[in-house]
Write a protein that holds these residues in place. Sequence first.
Motif, PDB file in Angstrom:
ATOM      1  N   GLU A  28      -0.575  21.378  43.849  1.00  0.00           N
ATOM      2  CA  GLU A  28      -0.888  22.244  44.994  1.00  0.00           C
ATOM      3  C   GLU A  28       0.226  23.265  45.211  1.00  0.00           C
ATOM      4  N   ILE A  29       1.482  22.817  45.119  1.00  0.00           N
ATOM      5  CA  ILE A  29       2.607  23.752  45.261  1.00  0.00           C
ATOM      6  C   ILE A  29       2.582  24.774  44.130  1.00  0.00           C
ATOM      7  N   GLY A  30       2.152  24.350  42.943  1.00  0.00           N
ATOM      8  CA  GLY A  30       2.085  25.230  41.787  1.00  0.00           C
ATOM      9  C   GLY A  30       1.086  26.365  41.934  1.00  0.00           C
ATOM     10  N   LYS A  31       0.159  26.254  42.900  1.00  0.00           N
ATOM     11  CA  LYS A  31      -0.767  27.362  43.154  1.00  0.00           C
ATOM     12  C   LYS A  31      -0.035  28.579  43.708  1.00  0.00           C
ATOM     13  N   VAL A  32       1.106  28.323  44.372  1.00  0.00           N
ATOM     14  CA  VAL A  32       1.877  29.403  44.989  1.00  0.00           C
ATOM     15  C   VAL A  32       3.167  29.670  44.228  1.00  0.00           C
ATOM     16  N   ILE A  33       3.874  28.613  43.862  1.00  0.00           N
ATOM     17  CA  ILE A  33       5.184  28.733  43.209  1.00  0.00           C
ATOM     18  C   ILE A  33       5.016  28.599  41.703  1.00  0.00           C
ATOM     19  N   VAL A  34       5.450  29.599  40.974  1.00  0.00           N
ATOM     20  CA  VAL A  34       5.349  29.584  39.514  1.00  0.00           C
ATOM     21  C   VAL A  34       6.648  29.016  38.943  1.00  0.00           C
ATOM     22  N   GLY A  35       6.515  27.990  38.084  1.00  0.00           N
ATOM     23  CA  GLY A  35       7.711  27.367  37.512  1.00  0.00           C
ATOM     24  C   GLY A  35       8.514  26.657  38.598  1.00  0.00           C
ATOM     25  N   GLN A  36       9.843  26.722  38.470  1.00  0.00           N
ATOM     26  CA  GLN A  36      10.768  26.142  39.457  1.00  0.00           C
ATOM     27  C   GLN A  36      10.481  24.662  39.720  1.00  0.00           C
ATOM     28  N   ARG A  37      10.052  23.943  38.708  1.00  0.00           N
ATOM     29  CA  ARG A  37       9.732  22.519  38.884  1.00  0.00           C
ATOM     30  C   ARG A  37      10.944  21.735  39.383  1.00  0.00           C
ATOM     31  N   GLY A  62      12.225  33.297  45.630  1.00  0.00           N
ATOM     32  CA  GLY A  62      11.203  32.432  46.230  1.00  0.00           C
ATOM     33  C   GLY A  62      11.722  31.232  46.986  1.00  0.00           C
ATOM     34  N   LYS A  63      12.959  31.285  47.461  1.00  0.00           N
ATOM     35  CA  LYS A  63      13.500  30.129  48.196  1.00  0.00           C
ATOM     36  C   LYS A  63      12.679  29.871  49.467  1.00  0.00           C
ATOM     37  N   THR A  64      12.510  30.912  50.264  1.00  0.00           N
ATOM     38  CA  THR A  64      11.794  30.763  51.535  1.00  0.00           C
ATOM     39  C   THR A  64      10.339  30.378  51.298  1.00  0.00           C
ATOM     40  N   LEU A  65       9.701  31.012  50.328  1.00  0.00           N
ATOM     41  CA  LEU A  65       8.293  30.722  50.028  1.00  0.00           C
ATOM     42  C   LEU A  65       8.118  29.277  49.569  1.00  0.00           C
ATOM     43  N   THR A  66       9.053  28.791  48.761  1.00  0.00           N
ATOM     44  CA  THR A  66       8.962  27.410  48.275  1.00  0.00           C
ATOM     45  C   THR A  66       9.008  26.425  49.430  1.00  0.00           C
ATOM     46  N   ILE A  67       9.935  26.612  50.344  1.00  0.00           N
ATOM     47  CA  ILE A  67      10.103  25.678  51.460  1.00  0.00           C
ATOM     48  C   ILE A  67       8.902  25.722  52.400  1.00  0.00           C
ATOM     49  N   SER A  68       8.410  26.918  52.717  1.00  0.00           N
ATOM     50  CA  SER A  68       7.254  27.023  53.614  1.00  0.00           C
ATOM     51  C   SER A  68       6.001  26.440  52.962  1.00  0.00           C
ATOM     52  N   THR A  69       5.879  26.570  51.638  1.00  0.00           N
ATOM     53  CA  THR A  69       4.730  26.002  50.931  1.00  0.00           C
ATOM     54  C   THR A  69       4.766  24.481  50.967  1.00  0.00           C
ATOM     55  N   ILE A  70       5.950  23.885  50.773  1.00  0.00           N
ATOM     56  CA  ILE A  70       6.085  22.428  50.846  1.00  0.00           C
ATOM     57  C   ILE A  70       5.695  21.927  52.236  1.00  0.00           C
ATOM     58  N   ALA A  71       6.047  22.672  53.274  1.00  0.00           N
ATOM     59  CA  ALA A  71       5.678  22.287  54.639  1.00  0.00           C
ATOM     60  C   ALA A  71       4.165  22.283  54.808  1.00  0.00           C
ATOM     61  N   LYS A  72       3.471  23.254  54.218  1.00  0.00           N
ATOM     62  CA  LYS A  72       2.008  23.310  54.338  1.00  0.00           C
ATOM     63  C   LYS A  72       1.352  22.160  53.589  1.00  0.00           C
ATOM     64  N   THR A 192      11.656  32.448  33.637  1.00  0.00           N
ATOM     65  CA  THR A 192      11.509  32.860  32.246  1.00  0.00           C
ATOM     66  C   THR A 192      10.563  34.056  32.167  1.00  0.00           C
ATOM     67  N   PHE A 193      10.465  34.667  30.984  1.00  0.00           N
ATOM     68  CA  PHE A 193       9.572  35.816  30.812  1.00  0.00           C
ATOM     69  C   PHE A 193       8.131  35.435  31.140  1.00  0.00           C
ATOM     70  N   ASP A 194       7.657  34.298  30.602  1.00  0.00           N
ATOM     71  CA  ASP A 194       6.272  33.877  30.842  1.00  0.00           C
ATOM     72  C   ASP A 194       6.026  33.601  32.317  1.00  0.00           C
ATOM     73  N   ASN A 198       3.508  35.595  34.897  1.00  0.00           N
ATOM     74  CA  ASN A 198       2.543  34.864  35.723  1.00  0.00           C
ATOM     75  C   ASN A 198       2.698  35.245  37.198  1.00  0.00           C
ATOM     76  N   ILE A 199       3.948  35.399  37.653  1.00  0.00           N
ATOM     77  CA  ILE A 199       4.204  35.796  39.043  1.00  0.00           C
ATOM     78  C   ILE A 199       3.611  37.171  39.323  1.00  0.00           C
ATOM     79  N   VAL A 200       3.849  38.107  38.404  1.00  0.00           N
ATOM     80  CA  VAL A 200       3.324  39.472  38.573  1.00  0.00           C
ATOM     81  C   VAL A 200       1.797  39.462  38.616  1.00  0.00           C
ATOM     82  N   ASN A 201       1.185  38.715  37.704  1.00  0.00           N
ATOM     83  CA  ASN A 201      -0.280  38.658  37.681  1.00  0.00           C
ATOM     84  C   ASN A 201      -0.843  38.028  38.948  1.00  0.00           C
ATOM     85  N   ARG A 202      -0.135  37.022  39.479  1.00  0.00           N
ATOM     86  CA  ARG A 202      -0.641  36.293  40.636  1.00  0.00           C
ATOM     87  C   ARG A 202      -0.490  37.079  41.928  1.00  0.00           C
TER      88      ARG A 202
END
Length: 324
Positions: A28-37, A62-72, A192-194, A198-202
Amino acid sequence: MCPTASNKNNLTETYQNIGETFQNIFDEIGKVIVGQRNTVEQIIIAILCDGHALVESNPGLGKTLTISTIAKVTELDFSRIQCTPDLMPADVTGTHIIEERDGKKMFKFEQGPVFANIVLADEVNRASPKTQSALLESMQEKQVTVGNDTYILDKPFFVLATQNPIEMEGTYPLPEAQLDRFMLKILVDYPTFDDELNIVNRYTTAKYPQVNRVIDKDTLLELQKLSREIPISDELKTRVIKIVMTTRQWGEHIEYGASPRASIGLILASKARALIHGRNYVSHEDIETMAYPILRHRIILTFESERRGVSKDQVIKKILENVK
């Protein structure tokens, strides 16, 4: 059925579904955050350990986005504090206001943003020392004192703070006492490049990615209990303590070593990582992986090491190689 038996049944059911639960969280987090596992995993580890995390990276990663996504995804009450030099302690904790009721004026406490389950202190090093200290009691005691009144914070409670390491002008570096209260210091690297493609496309289309709740507050509290139940051998406990004590004796590179909070934190974080990876025991890999975020903000390098460009992670790696 007695409450104790009911709680045990709930814990058993949560444990049986643990693999699916964490997979759903990461998906679910991966729908918003690309990589950064690793970043996401370490933030969740801090939450499972009932600890706080300091997330550091260059801007725009994406620090702020990651944390807010985990909260959701965890459906926790979330508040964001944008730290600035003019932010006052009352802006964090709350303050008493005058309220008129039935023709009479009386004081009413208006809660600040710290009254949430997840508090994001964005760019925490931009707040003044006085305001930074307003977070200390809430982080350590899970309570807030305003005037003569003390207010207990709702459980679970986490402070996830971010800071930018390259723009230091006009900032107030966190004192060691406050740094030690963060369980983990998490470093976020460039994608990474890939991943960047993915971030740009999303994020360049009309449809913005959304996430759904995976677990609720009660399930999260059960996961916290389960992470503490993961066994660890006496051999690994001994190694953890030796690692932390070595930081106090490594005179070649370290001026000041880690406190006993590091020993406690490393064992708890290793247990939580084992749980996330579906193991019912702590391994050497857990300890060696979690040693970096646990120790990197708790050791102070000597002037000579800093002059030579030695990093804290390099010193931690040497300690891990020497302490088996």
